[in-house]
Design an enzyme around this catalytic site. Sequence first.
Site, PDB file in Angstrom:
ATOM      1  N   LYS A 203      96.269  75.650  54.652  1.00 41.73           N
ATOM      2  CA  LYS A 203      96.946  75.216  53.421  1.00 41.73           C
ATOM      3  C   LYS A 203      98.383  74.784  53.664  1.00 41.73           C
ATOM      4  O   LYS A 203      99.015  75.177  54.649  1.00 41.73           O
ATOM      5  CB  LYS A 203      96.867  76.323  52.378  1.00 41.73           C
ATOM      6  N   ARG A 237      88.103  82.651  53.273  1.00 43.73           N
ATOM      7  CA  ARG A 237      87.544  81.294  53.280  1.00 43.73           C
ATOM      8  C   ARG A 237      88.250  80.532  54.390  1.00 43.73           C
ATOM      9  O   ARG A 237      89.472  80.402  54.359  1.00 43.73           O
ATOM     10  CB  ARG A 237      87.801  80.668  51.906  1.00 43.73           C
TER      11      ARG A 237
END
Length: 269
Positions: A203, A237
Amino acid sequence: MGVVNVTPDSFSDGGLFADRAAAVAHAHRLIAEGAAIIDVGGESTRPDAQPVSPAVELERVMPVLEDLRSAGVPISVDTSKPEVMRTALAHGADMINDVYAFRAPAALDVIASSDAAICIMHMQGEPRTMQRAPHYENVVAEVGAFLSERAAAAERAGVTQDRIVIDPGFGFGKTLEHNLTLLRELQHIAGLGWPVLAGLSRKSMLGRITGRDAGERVHASVAAALLAVLHGARIVRAHDVQATRDALAVLQAVEASAESSLGNGRSNG
Ligand code: HH2
């Protein structure tokens, strides 16, 4: 949870697995590397992503789901659209992962009439605008209250507690500071009563910290996954499954050795 984005525009791997064969081969690779769940998505949620219709999302996701049903691990479908949820569940999806936390009308009814697991994620705003000016008085308390409220709504709709996972939604309507606070205080979210899923992989917060592009954030992602698990996450995840599994194996070995040395201590009196 290994990520398979069947999209042309996902921030981290857009276009790489956009066709059925490439997506399915990638999923099998992630399973071989140790993914215990595969999350298949047909719409990018990155800030400047274009929304897609249910028909396009189904066209992307369903063939991949079809091919992965016999893969031997639960298959999650990452969607916010009740139409997509309904069709995916009818074709064997084991879990629905919704970044909108099942707020679309009828989403909870669709889920309640299945026996699938659900992941309820927190997001402030909506993908196209969420990063413009995220604001919280107390990010941990507000994210926690939202997740508790949505999980309670799911339970009222008929979803049993053991089917629910919650996720603070790293990067979804949050500044770097908000994300770091949530990671540091993840125990609070983990203490709410539902297992926590954490999605930090590749991210932009990790890009802000390291100065690296999405494809070069493996090490930072592994560090973040390890911290998330240390702070109470039960599912991570991840795009880079092998590296993440190896790091978690080290953590598990340390924890197991602590338990056995406690056991020895006891037996030695
Ligand atoms: N992050 C993304 C997508 N789905 N679902 C949950 N539960 N938690 C997350 O943190 C999460 C998620 C974004 O990552 P990615 O799928 O790689 O990108 P894109 O949305 O651009 O396809």
